[in-house]
Structures are given as structure tokens and as C-alpha cells.
Write a protein that holds these residues in place. Structure first.
Motif, PDB file in Angstrom:
ATOM      1  N   UNK A  46       0.855  -1.187   0.000  1.00 46.25           N
ATOM      2  CA  UNK A  46       0.000   0.000   0.000  1.00 46.25           C
ATOM      3  C   UNK A  46       0.890   1.235   0.000  1.00 46.25           C
ATOM      4  N   UNK A  47       0.339   2.312  -0.560  1.00 44.47           N
ATOM      5  CA  UNK A  47       1.086   3.564  -0.671  1.00 44.47           C
ATOM      6  C   UNK A  47       0.199   4.709  -0.219  1.00 44.47           C
ATOM      7  N   UNK A  48       0.685   5.467   0.747  1.00 41.88           N
ATOM      8  CA  UNK A  48      -0.006   6.688   1.135  1.00 41.88           C
ATOM      9  C   UNK A  48       0.706   7.840   0.434  1.00 41.88           C
ATOM     10  N   UNK A  49      -0.009   8.495  -0.457  1.00 42.43           N
ATOM     11  CA  UNK A  49       0.543   9.590  -1.254  1.00 42.43           C
ATOM     12  C   UNK A  49       0.191  10.910  -0.583  1.00 42.43           C
ATOM     13  N   UNK A  50       1.214  11.675  -0.209  1.00 45.43           N
ATOM     14  CA  UNK A  50       1.026  12.949   0.483  1.00 45.43           C
ATOM     15  C   UNK A  50       1.508  14.067  -0.428  1.00 45.43           C
ATOM     16  N   UNK A  51       0.599  14.998  -0.754  1.00 47.72           N
ATOM     17  CA  UNK A  51       0.972  16.073  -1.675  1.00 47.72           C
ATOM     18  C   UNK A  51       1.560  17.266  -0.927  1.00 47.72           C
ATOM     19  N   UNK A  52       1.903  18.323  -1.671  1.00 51.56           N
ATOM     20  CA  UNK A  52       2.552  19.506  -1.095  1.00 51.56           C
ATOM     21  C   UNK A  52       1.654  20.268  -0.132  1.00 51.56           C
ATOM     22  N   UNK A  53       0.342  20.022  -0.191  1.00 54.91           N
ATOM     23  CA  UNK A  53      -0.600  20.690   0.715  1.00 54.91           C
ATOM     24  C   UNK A  53      -0.940  19.810   1.926  1.00 54.91           C
ATOM     25  N   UNK A  54      -0.177  18.722   2.091  1.00 49.48           N
ATOM     26  CA  UNK A  54      -0.378  17.762   3.182  1.00 49.48           C
ATOM     27  C   UNK A  54      -1.726  17.053   3.083  1.00 49.48           C
ATOM     28  N   UNK A  55      -2.181  16.853   1.841  1.00 50.22           N
ATOM     29  CA  UNK A  55      -3.397  16.086   1.583  1.00 50.22           C
ATOM     30  C   UNK A  55      -3.011  14.718   1.051  1.00 50.22           C
ATOM     31  N   UNK A  56      -3.880  13.757   1.284  1.00 51.74           N
ATOM     32  CA  UNK A  56      -3.654  12.405   0.780  1.00 51.74           C
ATOM     33  C   UNK A  56      -4.786  12.035  -0.175  1.00 51.74           C
ATOM     34  N   UNK A  57      -4.501  11.068  -1.026  1.00 51.42           N
ATOM     35  CA  UNK A  57      -5.516  10.570  -1.949  1.00 51.42           C
ATOM     36  C   UNK A  57      -5.803   9.123  -1.605  1.00 51.42           C
ATOM     37  N   UNK A  58      -7.055   8.877  -1.239  1.00 54.49           N
ATOM     38  CA  UNK A  58      -7.516   7.539  -0.884  1.00 54.49           C
ATOM     39  C   UNK A  58      -8.440   7.025  -1.977  1.00 54.49           C
ATOM     40  N   UNK A  59      -8.791   5.755  -1.890  1.00 52.89           N
ATOM     41  CA  UNK A  59      -9.784   5.177  -2.791  1.00 52.89           C
ATOM     42  C   UNK A  59     -10.927   4.615  -1.956  1.00 52.89           C
ATOM     43  N   UNK A  60     -12.101   4.783  -2.489  1.00 54.38           N
ATOM     44  CA  UNK A  60     -13.281   4.176  -1.886  1.00 54.38           C
ATOM     45  C   UNK A  60     -13.693   3.075  -2.848  1.00 54.38           C
ATOM     46  N   UNK A  61     -13.835   1.872  -2.313  1.00 51.26           N
ATOM     47  CA  UNK A  61     -14.266   0.767  -3.160  1.00 51.26           C
ATOM     48  C   UNK A  61     -15.108  -0.224  -2.359  1.00 51.26           C
ATOM     49  N   UNK A  62     -15.953  -0.912  -3.086  1.00 46.88           N
ATOM     50  CA  UNK A  62     -16.813  -1.916  -2.462  1.00 46.88           C
ATOM     51  C   UNK A  62     -15.973  -3.136  -2.124  1.00 46.88           C
ATOM     52  N   UNK A  63     -16.106  -3.613  -0.900  1.00 41.85           N
ATOM     53  CA  UNK A  63     -15.405  -4.818  -0.452  1.00 41.85           C
ATOM     54  C   UNK A  63     -16.452  -5.858  -0.088  1.00 41.85           C
ATOM     55  N   UNK A  64     -16.575  -6.852  -0.938  1.00 41.50           N
ATOM     56  CA  UNK A  64     -17.636  -7.839  -0.813  1.00 41.50           C
ATOM     57  C   UNK A  64     -17.672  -8.563   0.541  1.00 41.50           C
ATOM     58  N   UNK A  65     -16.524  -8.977   1.119  1.00 39.09           N
ATOM     59  CA  UNK A  65     -16.621  -9.681   2.403  1.00 39.09           C
ATOM     60  C   UNK A  65     -17.346  -8.886   3.489  1.00 39.09           C
ATOM     61  N   UNK A  66     -17.252  -7.559   3.445  1.00 39.22           N
ATOM     62  CA  UNK A  66     -17.897  -6.713   4.448  1.00 39.22           C
ATOM     63  C   UNK A  66     -19.226  -6.139   3.961  1.00 39.22           C
TER      64      UNK A  66
END
Length: 180
Positions: A46-66
Motif C-alpha cells: 500500500x502507498x499513502x501519497x502525500x501532496x505539497x498541501x499535506x493532503x492524501x488521496x484515498x480510494x473508496x471501493x466496495x469490499x464484498x466480504x464486508x
């Protein structure tokens, strides 16, 4: 007493595309016999991407087991013998359309050591550049950009439930505060 179990035999019960399931027969430290159900998995990144404004980009996705959508850092499964950093770079580009000038190794985590031998490698990416996304054919994602501080609050209040994301968010937050 030595805290070690000795494997005496092993048998496969299922071989799949993503996981295998095996039963290991072991001798416990006290000499008793036991069976362990083990999920084999190549591991992930996994990669946490932190930009120059101290923001991160996440993904929202459906996870069938839950049976729900989950907010996560970009991540993916390691192919057999694949370099974890190269896998992380690929997943970051494919899932959120980012490349980075710098990657920091945030270590590894054992997601559930009671039944799987999976290891997840964590990285932080900085010096970001936008590019095109290229998700897998069976991957449906929504990107979510937010301040890292907001993600920390979401980890602490339980809104972010994914373990690898919790660890990556907290480690990145601590490391970035130390760099100031």
C-alpha cells in the motif's frame, strides 16, 4: 519455555487465484499436537501519497466480504517474486493516477497473524505528479482527496476501518511532523 511450534505435516485444502488454504499439523511447546489453518497469500503493498498541501488521496471501493464500501490507501497484491516498491508504484499510478519523486519505506505489517502468512509492505510517496489512472478490469474505484489531519481523525474515530490504511495514515502523520 521456548515459544515455538514445530510443523509435523501439512496438507492443502484449497488452491485459488488469490489464496491457498492449508492445514498444518504442529507440536506445541508443551508437546501437545494441534492443527493450524493457514491462508497463503503472496502479500500486498500500500502507498499513502502525500501532496505539497499535506493532503492524501484515498480510494473508496466496495469490499464484498464486508458488504460495504471501504476507504483505503491505494494498494494491491504482490505477484510472485515482485519487488514491493515496484508494485506500489504501479498501484499508485493505476488506482489514483499519481507518480512520485520520493518513496519512503514505512515497514511491513502482519494483517492477521493468527491465520495468514500475508505481509503488507507500506510506503509513503511524496513529490507527486498527476497522470492517467488505469484500474484493473474488475476494479471500480472512487478517489477521495483529504487533508492528512482529517484522515488521522477518521482513524481515531473509527470511520477508517481498514488496518493498512490506519497504519499508513498514522505513520505518515508522525513522520511528517518529525520532519518539520
Amino acid at each position: 519455555m521456548e515459544l515455538k511450534e514445530t510443523q509435523t505435516s501439512s496438507e492443502y485444502k484449497f488452491n485459488g487465484r488469490v489464496i491457498n488454504l492449508r492445514y498444518d499439523h504442529v507440536t506445541l511447546p508443551n508437546g501437545a499436537d494441534a492443527t493450524r489453518e493457514i491462508v497463503e497469500h503472496n502479500g500486498g503493498v500500500c502507498v499513502i501519497a502525500v501532496d505539497d498541501e499535506n493532503c492524501i488521496t484515498l480510494v473508496r471501493q466496495y469490499r464484498h466480504p464486508y458488504r460495504t464500501t471501504v476507504l483505503e490507501v491505494p494498494a494491491g497484491k504482490l505477484e510472485m517474486g515482485e519487488n514491493p516498491l515496484e508494485c506500489g508504484k504501479r498501484e499508485l499510478r493505476e488506482e489514483v493516477g499519481l507518480t512520485a519523486d520520493r518513496y519512503v519505506d514505512l515497514g511491513q505489517l502482519y494483517p492477521s497473524p493468527g491465520y495468514t502468512e500475508e505481509i503488507i509492505h507500506l510506503f509513503m510517496a511524496t513529490g507527486l505528479t498527476a497522470t492517467d489512472t488505469d484500474p484493473d478490469d474488475d476494479e471500480f474505484l472512487e478517489t477521495v482527496r483529504m487533508p492528512l489531519s482529517e484522515a488521522v481523525k477518521m482513524v481515531l474515530d473509527g470511520s477508517i476501518k481498514d488496518a493498512k490504511t490506519q497504519v499508513a495514515v498514522l505513520k505518515a502523520s508522525i513522520l511528517l511532523k518529525e520532519d518539520r
